[in-house]
Design a protein around this motif. Structure first.
Motif, PDB file in Angstrom:
ATOM      1  N   VAL A   1       0.870  -1.173   0.000  1.00 40.82           N
ATOM      2  CA  VAL A   1       0.000   0.000   0.000  1.00 40.82           C
ATOM      3  C   VAL A   1       0.906   1.220   0.000  1.00 40.82           C
ATOM      4  O   VAL A   1       1.718   1.389   0.915  1.00 40.82           O
ATOM      5  N   TYR A   2       0.751   2.091  -1.018  1.00 37.96           N
ATOM      6  CA  TYR A   2       1.693   3.208  -1.128  1.00 37.96           C
ATOM      7  C   TYR A   2       1.074   4.356  -1.916  1.00 37.96           C
ATOM      8  O   TYR A   2       0.157   4.164  -2.718  1.00 37.96           O
ATOM      9  N   THR A   3       1.578   5.570  -1.667  1.00 34.31           N
ATOM     10  CA  THR A   3       1.116   6.774  -2.346  1.00 34.31           C
ATOM     11  C   THR A   3       2.201   7.272  -3.293  1.00 34.31           C
ATOM     12  O   THR A   3       3.358   6.843  -3.223  1.00 34.31           O
ATOM     13  N   ASP A   4       1.833   8.185  -4.168  1.00 32.94           N
ATOM     14  CA  ASP A   4       2.794   8.711  -5.144  1.00 32.94           C
ATOM     15  C   ASP A   4       4.008   9.340  -4.471  1.00 32.94           C
ATOM     16  O   ASP A   4       5.146   9.176  -4.940  1.00 32.94           O
ATOM     17  N   ASP A   5       3.777  10.055  -3.367  1.00 33.12           N
ATOM     18  CA  ASP A   5       4.899  10.720  -2.692  1.00 33.12           C
ATOM     19  C   ASP A   5       5.620   9.809  -1.709  1.00 33.12           C
ATOM     20  O   ASP A   5       6.593  10.225  -1.076  1.00 33.12           O
ATOM     21  N   ARG A   6       5.150   8.554  -1.586  1.00 29.57           N
ATOM     22  CA  ARG A   6       5.727   7.546  -0.690  1.00 29.57           C
ATOM     23  C   ARG A   6       5.652   7.941   0.787  1.00 29.57           C
ATOM     24  O   ARG A   6       6.312   7.351   1.632  1.00 29.57           O
ATOM     25  N   GLU A   7       4.800   8.937   1.097  1.00 23.87           N
ATOM     26  CA  GLU A   7       4.538   9.235   2.505  1.00 23.87           C
ATOM     27  C   GLU A   7       3.969   7.996   3.194  1.00 23.87           C
ATOM     28  O   GLU A   7       4.248   7.718   4.356  1.00 23.87           O
ATOM     29  N   LEU A   8       3.156   7.261   2.444  1.00 23.05           N
ATOM     30  CA  LEU A   8       2.699   5.936   2.863  1.00 23.05           C
ATOM     31  C   LEU A   8       3.330   4.922   1.925  1.00 23.05           C
ATOM     32  O   LEU A   8       3.181   5.022   0.694  1.00 23.05           O
ATOM     33  N   ASP A   9       4.052   3.957   2.480  1.00 24.00           N
ATOM     34  CA  ASP A   9       4.682   2.915   1.659  1.00 24.00           C
ATOM     35  C   ASP A   9       4.907   1.697   2.550  1.00 24.00           C
ATOM     36  O   ASP A   9       5.928   1.576   3.216  1.00 24.00           O
ATOM     37  N   GLU A  10       3.920   0.789   2.558  1.00 17.74           N
ATOM     38  CA  GLU A  10       3.963  -0.397   3.404  1.00 17.74           C
ATOM     39  C   GLU A  10       3.892  -1.645   2.532  1.00 17.74           C
ATOM     40  O   GLU A  10       3.076  -1.724   1.608  1.00 17.74           O
TER      41      GLU A  10
END
Length: 276
Positions: free
Chosen positions: A205-214
């Protein structure tokens, strides 16, 4: 361990081993539970005035009563890997349902905000759409239990089968912006089963800015919560995957955005490299 991964728990006194509430997940819309019952055990549920519920018979059979009216025995598969279309029961706001298991029963309880717009009903296999998606090592098979074309206020419910060594929920896509007709904001839970049961799969699970990257190793009976971002799944050699998705948000449409780097996997270029 990732805060997005909810491991399978020991059964509580009601037979429940997964319990996700909006408060627990830190969001507003999706609730999710899973129960395992022995034959003759019973459960009952009442939808609150601002809630709707979809009960999915993941495996097993039960006699159901809806608002005091007997529905008879529902269920036509021993477990999800029978790959038959499931039986489900949609419970609108303010209505109640009870059941008595007539075999070992695995029951998923999907919750979201409801207004009582549509009547409670049985969703039989004949009402569940089925489709194959993808090509090559990105093939999966889908049962649409409550798609956005079916009658419900908030809930979207689907189950997906992915064979060993394949990806799923891929190319990576997201639905975390309330911006129809381009994208809708939908919270999502993934309830995972593996066959054989000692297996695992991988979900990121991850966002474009990698603020969330699990990135998580997910075992049989675990739930992954997806509050935002992309959320692909990859299976491991020797182990087939099943997952049950529940989605809900401000707008009941499944509109999503592909991650541009990987969208080419949807193209004929990839499909031609991997003919059926």
């Amino acid at each position: 361990m990732s805060e997005l991964l909810n491991k399978r728990k020991p059964l509580d006194i009601h037979g429940r081993f997964q319990h996700i509430t909006p408060e627990f997940a830190g969001w507003k819309h999706v609730g999710f539970e899973v129960y395992t019952l022995e034959a003759a055990q019973s459960l009952s549920f009442s939808a609150a005035p601002d809630e709707e519920i979809c009960l999915v018979l993941v495996g097993g059979r039960a006699n159901f009563t809806l608002n005091g009216n007997a529905l008879g025995e529902l269920g036509d598969r021993d477990g999800p890997f029978d790959r038959k279309k499931p039986y489900s029961v949609y419970v609108t706001a303010g209505d109640s349902v009870s059941l008595i298991a007539t075999s070992m029963l695995e029951l998923a309880v999907c919750r979201a905000p409801g207004k009582g717009t549509y009547p409670s009903r049985v969703i039989g296999p004949e009402s569940v759409g089925a489709e194959a998606r993808g090509a090559g090592n990105n093939k999966r098979y889908v049962h649409n239990i409550l798609p956005d074309t079916a009658e419900a206020d908030s809930l979207l419910v689907v189950e997906v089968y992915t064979d060993e060594g394949c990806t799923s929920s891929y190319p990576s896509h997201k639905h975390d912006r309330n911006a129809p007709p381009h994208e809708t904001q939908l919270e999502e839970t993934y309830y995972h089963r593996l066959n054989p049961a000692q297996g695992f799969c991988i979900q990121r699970v991850y966002t474009d800015d990698r603020e969330l990257d699990e990135c998580m190793a997910v075992y049989d009976g675990d739930v992954v919560m997806v509050p935002k971002g992309y959320h692909p799944v990859a299976t491991i050699a020797g182990y087939d995957s099943y997952y049950l998705n529940v989605m809900a948000g401000p707008v009941r449409q499944w509109l999503f955005t592909w991650e541009s780097d990987h969208e080419w996997v949807n193209s004929p270029v990839y499909a031609q490299k991997h003919p059926v």
